[in-house]
Scaffold this motif. Sequence first.
Motif, PDB file in Angstrom:
ATOM      1  N   CYS A  17       0.788  -1.235  -0.093  1.00  0.00           N
ATOM      2  CA  CYS A  17       0.077   0.007  -0.115  1.00  0.00           C
ATOM      3  C   CYS A  17       0.782   1.425  -0.074  1.00  0.00           C
ATOM      4  O   CYS A  17       1.565   1.521   0.891  1.00  0.00           O
ATOM      5  CB  CYS A  17      -0.793  -0.065   1.404  1.00  0.00           C
ATOM      6  SG  CYS A  17      -1.964   1.629   1.210  1.00  0.00           S
ATOM      7  N   GLY A  56      -9.880   5.775   3.128  1.00  0.00           N
ATOM      8  CA  GLY A  56      -8.704   5.644   4.154  1.00  0.00           C
ATOM      9  C   GLY A  56      -7.335   5.265   3.214  1.00  0.00           C
ATOM     10  O   GLY A  56      -7.414   5.285   2.320  1.00  0.00           O
ATOM     11  N   ASN A  90     -11.903  -1.941   7.570  1.00  0.00           N
ATOM     12  CA  ASN A  90     -11.327  -3.223   7.599  1.00  0.00           C
ATOM     13  C   ASN A  90     -11.993  -4.321   8.201  1.00  0.00           C
ATOM     14  O   ASN A  90     -12.566  -3.931   9.501  1.00  0.00           O
ATOM     15  CB  ASN A  90      -9.820  -3.002   7.951  1.00  0.00           C
ATOM     16  CG  ASN A  90      -9.012  -2.310   6.811  1.00  0.00           C
ATOM     17  OD1 ASN A  90      -9.429  -1.866   5.836  1.00  0.00           O
ATOM     18  ND2 ASN A  90      -7.552  -2.788   6.945  1.00  0.00           N
ATOM     19  N   ARG A 127      -2.207  -8.738   5.582  1.00  0.00           N
ATOM     20  CA  ARG A 127      -3.510  -8.612   6.191  1.00  0.00           C
ATOM     21  C   ARG A 127      -3.771  -9.557   7.452  1.00  0.00           C
ATOM     22  O   ARG A 127      -3.398 -10.786   7.165  1.00  0.00           O
ATOM     23  CB  ARG A 127      -4.706  -8.693   4.962  1.00  0.00           C
ATOM     24  CG  ARG A 127      -4.253  -7.888   3.964  1.00  0.00           C
ATOM     25  CD  ARG A 127      -4.779  -6.411   4.050  1.00  0.00           C
ATOM     26  NE  ARG A 127      -6.216  -6.248   4.232  1.00  0.00           N
ATOM     27  CZ  ARG A 127      -6.744  -4.933   4.218  1.00  0.00           C
ATOM     28  NH1 ARG A 127      -6.188  -4.100   3.703  1.00  0.00           N
ATOM     29  NH2 ARG A 127      -8.137  -4.874   4.639  1.00  0.00           N
TER      30      ARG A 127
HETATM   31  S1  SF4 Z   1      -5.188  -1.016   5.403  1.00  0.00           S
HETATM   32 FE1  SF4 Z   1      -5.968  -0.067   3.462  1.00  0.00          FE
HETATM   33  S2  SF4 Z   1      -5.013   2.005   3.690  1.00  0.00           S
HETATM   34 FE2  SF4 Z   1      -4.264   0.710   5.499  1.00  0.00          FE
HETATM   35  S3  SF4 Z   1      -2.206  -0.025   4.677  1.00  0.00           S
HETATM   36 FE3  SF4 Z   1      -3.909  -1.599   4.240  1.00  0.00          FE
HETATM   37  S4  SF4 Z   1      -4.382  -1.107   2.287  1.00  0.00           S
HETATM   38 FE4  SF4 Z   1      -3.260   0.530   2.958  1.00  0.00          FE
END
Ligand code: SF4
Length: 362
Positions: A17, A56, A90, A127
């Motif tokens: 990101c 965001g 998220n 993630r």
């Molecule tokens: S949660 Fe979304 S905005 Fe935050 S680093 Fe990950 S992709 Fe990027």
Amino acid sequence: MSIYIHIPFCDNICSYCDFCKVFYNSNLVDKYLRALSCEIDKYYNGEVINTIYVGGGTPSSLSLEQLDFLFNIINKFKLSDNYEFTFECNIESINYDKLKFLYDNGVNRLSIGVQTFNLKFLKFLNRNHTCEEVVNKISLAKQIGFNNINIDLIYAIPGESLDDLNHDIDMFLSLDINHISTYSLILEEHTKLYVDGVSNISEDMDRNMYELICDRLSSNGFNHYEISNFSKDGYESRHNLVYWNNLNYYGFGCGASGYIHNIRYDNTRSLNKYISGDYRLSEDVLDRNVIIENEFILGLRKVNGINICDFNKKYGNIFNSVVNKLIKEGKLINDGVNIYINPSYMYVSNSILVDFIGEKYE
Ligand code: SF4
Ligand SMILES: C[S@@+](CC[C@H](N)C(=O)[O-])C[C@H]1O[C@@H](n2cnc3c(N)ncnc32)[C@H](O)[C@@H]1O
């Protein structure tokens, strides 16, 4: 008029990101929200708002108290009767209390970053959720009353096969929601994946994946309405259509951009500057050529392209030599009502859209 609000805080930084974001820090969020409130007081002129998008970063990383503060700011806007209000979330940062708060405070669309349902690839993207959590949280959101939900999906992850992608699409379809945005993984500079020297998958595979997504979603009742976006009838993202239709919107927050009365502006990406009230980084007054160029480049992202009558009303009949050349080459189609990219060229649409850059329109 539409509004985008950027919340640049994340609990976790993903390996791909390059958006404007920092690690969540409660004190910083409080200062940020105060600065946001001042920016909005300074620039918002009281127009009626049709669409609002809080993105965001991870807006859902805010605590309930901070969300309450944020919504006190948002309550300053005059919303139209049938507004669309999207809030980006998220999976790991949503729970019953936050979702209920959002629903009770007028949010009527959720955009949730899922990216993939494959645990190995989730780890690669850094993630922190599981597939089970995705299924449970989306079901929770529906129980609370949300009936307009998007997920973001990333494909073309190094090592991903067509079978893997098919599995992600199966999982998406099983959620029974009405919108999906799909993104081919871009290895952006300044990201962990880039620094680690990760390579892109082959161009052929990328194309096969795009075509697989288009075929499977179309055959399951989704309209392919923009290069990367698919929805059930009536659930197109009205806010994103504002961008693609080259209409006006405010951008508030660190790193946000806006477009109002032919002025395109970018806010600073520096959180320190933003918090100290130094909001704007740049402002450009667009001339007619650039406005028309944007109209083509943004409008042709939509599968239905540009309505000829509307275009001519705005700019006069100036479908110019680029348009005619692209029609002759079979890359654009003119069906008498709309001009749009020939579906078989959709995958290479970027290489077509660059032809409009720097063109002159009388
Ligand atoms: S949660 Fe979304 S905005 Fe935050 S680093 Fe990950 S992709 Fe990027
Ligand atoms: C504004 S971002 C972040 C939204 C939210 N914070 C999240 O991560 O779920 C919106 C979407 O852009 C996509 N995206 C971001 N960086 C990308 C990249 N380098 N390549 C492909 N897609 C990307 C992701 O799908 C992400 O969900």
